[in-house]
Design an enzyme around this catalytic site. Structure first.
Site, short mmCIF file in Angstrom:
data_model
loop_
_atom_site.label_atom_id
_atom_site.label_comp_id
_atom_site.label_asym_id
_atom_site.label_seq_id
_atom_site.Cartn_x
_atom_site.Cartn_y
_atom_site.Cartn_z
CG HIS A 104 -1.68 -1.23 1.48
ND1 HIS A 104 -2.90 -1.51 0.94
CD2 HIS A 104 -1.32 -2.33 2.20
CE1 HIS A 104 -3.30 -2.71 1.34
NE2 HIS A 104 -2.35 -3.23 2.09
CB SER B 48 12.70 23.50 -14.10
OG SER B 48 11.97 24.71 -14.16
CE LYS C 241 11.08 20.31 -10.43
NZ LYS C 241 9.72 20.47 -10.45
CD GLU D 174 7.79 13.02 -14.76
OE1 GLU D 174 7.37 13.51 -13.72
OE2 GLU D 174 8.34 13.71 -15.64
#
Ligand code: ARG
Length: 458
Positions: free
Chosen positions: A155, A276, A282, A289
């Site tokens: 979980h 970024s 970043k 992704e």
């Protein structure tokens, strides 16, 4: 003028022509088409349907076209209807009217099924090899991390300690099954439709076994209507590829989680990250992704193919022309995804300290506190309650289970002795789980050997 234009008056409407044409997609079958035609013509010669000189001229013509295409001297003409008509027209152009004899005892229906099967067979070989590379990379990374203790989750809540190696080896087992699925699929794929003709075979004395052998098929499809009208070999490969993409997406999601600031378990190499344009600090896991998202595309293709096939009456129908775009896209997507994931894992940096700290802060030895009491005769259910109360105490006081003093332990149960600390040592807890398949160091090493062995023998 179309090759089939005999009884039809005039040309196709321009926009209908655009809809009908498949060459932009099926040009990918160009070399398979030539290969299939050469085998077919050899068979026509062997069965005396064509004279030897005729067959020889046609085969030479096809080989010449093959060379010219490879050298770039000629290119696939995208104004052709499809790859089959392009090759036939090019042949007629090269050797004259004799080229028109090539299509004896054949139809584009068995031709396209043959071409696609040849193409998918080669692609499977490539995918199998890329899969093996990827699985091997995971094994090598696992070998270096049999001591990297990390929280195992259920979980996504910290559950029990495992190692990074143990976690990676889970993915290698999925990879082995993916390889096995491709191999198993190839058995059903590798059966020749050639000679089924349009749907009902032919009255020419063809030899289907001969052309099948020429093309390296293991068997011939036994029913001509089935041979030209099923695309289960497309649906099955789409399914196998979807499973591979799903496996990659789960690992990707874990990389995204593990590399996020609260976790910091791993660092994805800059080669697989982007920055970024506005926030200087970043580093984004863009590749992971994208791999997380690719199953949407692969499953989308699979759905499209299944729905395309649903309810089509036997035998061939033009609906099936739509099979190629989807399967080619899935093949390309899975190939690039596997390669990127391999590279990403090859260059991954692992932060053992962060993993270990997360184990301690996550009370991953709470089960072991309960097991300690069970070993001293308490019922597991009671032991579970006591351990839970101790976890609550530790949480309230901002400490770990190792940091609770013995008096507090004893106030919960007088079964606790000084050896409790030894029993809940994370390393000991981990290595005590040495059941087959478990995370103990020796056991994970066995799993690594097992997978490397399977790779060698497959
Ligand atoms: N381009 C067609 C396809 O991919 C080839 C078969 C055409 N056959 C036919 N009877 N129209 O399916």
């Amino acid at each position: 003028m179309k090759l089939w234009s005999g009884m039809l008056s005039g040309d196709l409407d321009n926009i209908a022509e655009e809809l009908n044409s498949s060459i932009k997609v099926d040009k990918r079958l160009v070399f398979d088409d030539i290969k299939g035609s050469i085998a077919h013509v050899k068979m026509l010669e062997k069965t005396n349907i064509l004279k030897s000189e005729e067959a020889e001229t046609i085969i030479n013509g096809l080989e010449l076209i093959n060379r010219k295409l490879k050298s770039g001297e000629i290119e696939v003409d995208e104004s052709s209807e499809d790859i089959h008509t392009f090759i036939e027209a090019t042949l007629i152009n090269e050797i004259g009217d004799l080229g028109k004899k090539m299509h004896t005892a054949r139809s584009r229906n068995d031709q396209v099924a043959t071409d696609l099967k040849l193409n998918l067979r080669d692609e499977c070989e490539i995918i199998e090899n890329i899969l093996k590379d990827y699985v091997k990379t995971l094994c090598l990374l696992a070998e270096k991390n049999t001591d990297s203790i990390m929280p195992g989750y259920t979980h996504l809540q910290a559950a029990q300690p495992v190692t990074f190696a143990h976690h990676l080896m889970a993915y290698t087992m999925m990879g082995l099954r993916d390889i096995d699925r491709i191999k198993d699929y190839k058995k059903r794929l590798n059966s020749s439709p050639l000679g089924a003709c349009a749907l009902a075979g032919t009255s020419y004395p063809i030899d289907r076994e001969f052309s099948a052998r020429e093309l390296g098929f293991d068997s011939i499809m036994q029913n001509s209507m089935d041979a030209v009208s099923d695309r289960d070999y497309v649906l099955e490969l789409e399914s196998v590829l979807s499973i591979i993409a799903i496996h990659l997406s789960r690992l990707s999601e874990e990389l995204i989680i593990w590399s996020s600031q609260p976790f910091g378990f791993v660092k994805i190499d800059d080669m697989y990250s982007t920055g970024s344009s506005i926030m200087p600090q970043k580093k984004n896991p863009d590749m992971a992704e994208l791999l997380r998202s690719k199953p949407a595309r692969v499953i989308g293709n699979m759905n499209q193919s299944f729905i395309m096939m649903k309810g089509i009456p036997l035998a061939y129908a033009k609906d099936m022309q739509e099979d190629k775009e989807a399967i080619f896209d899935s093949i390309d997507t899975v190939k690039i995804s596997l390669k990127v994931m391999k590279g990403q894992m090859d260059t991954l940096t692992v932060n053992k300290d962060k993993m270990l700290r997360a184990c301690k802060e996550g009370f991953l030895n709470a089960t072991d506190v309960a097991d300690y009491l069970v070993n001293k005769g308490l019922a597991f259910r009671d032991a579970h309650h006591i351990s839970a109360r101790l976890v609550k105490y530790a949480t309230d006081n901002g400490i770990t289970l190792e940091e609770i003093d013995l008096n507090t332990y004893k106030s919960e149960s007088d079964l606790f002795e000084d050896d409790i600390y030894d029993n809940i040592d994370i390393v000991k807890c981990l290595n005590s789980r040495n059941s087959l398949g478990g995370p103990a160091k020796g056991e994970v090493k066995r799993q690594i050997d097992y997978v490397l062995d399977e790779l060698k023998n497959s």
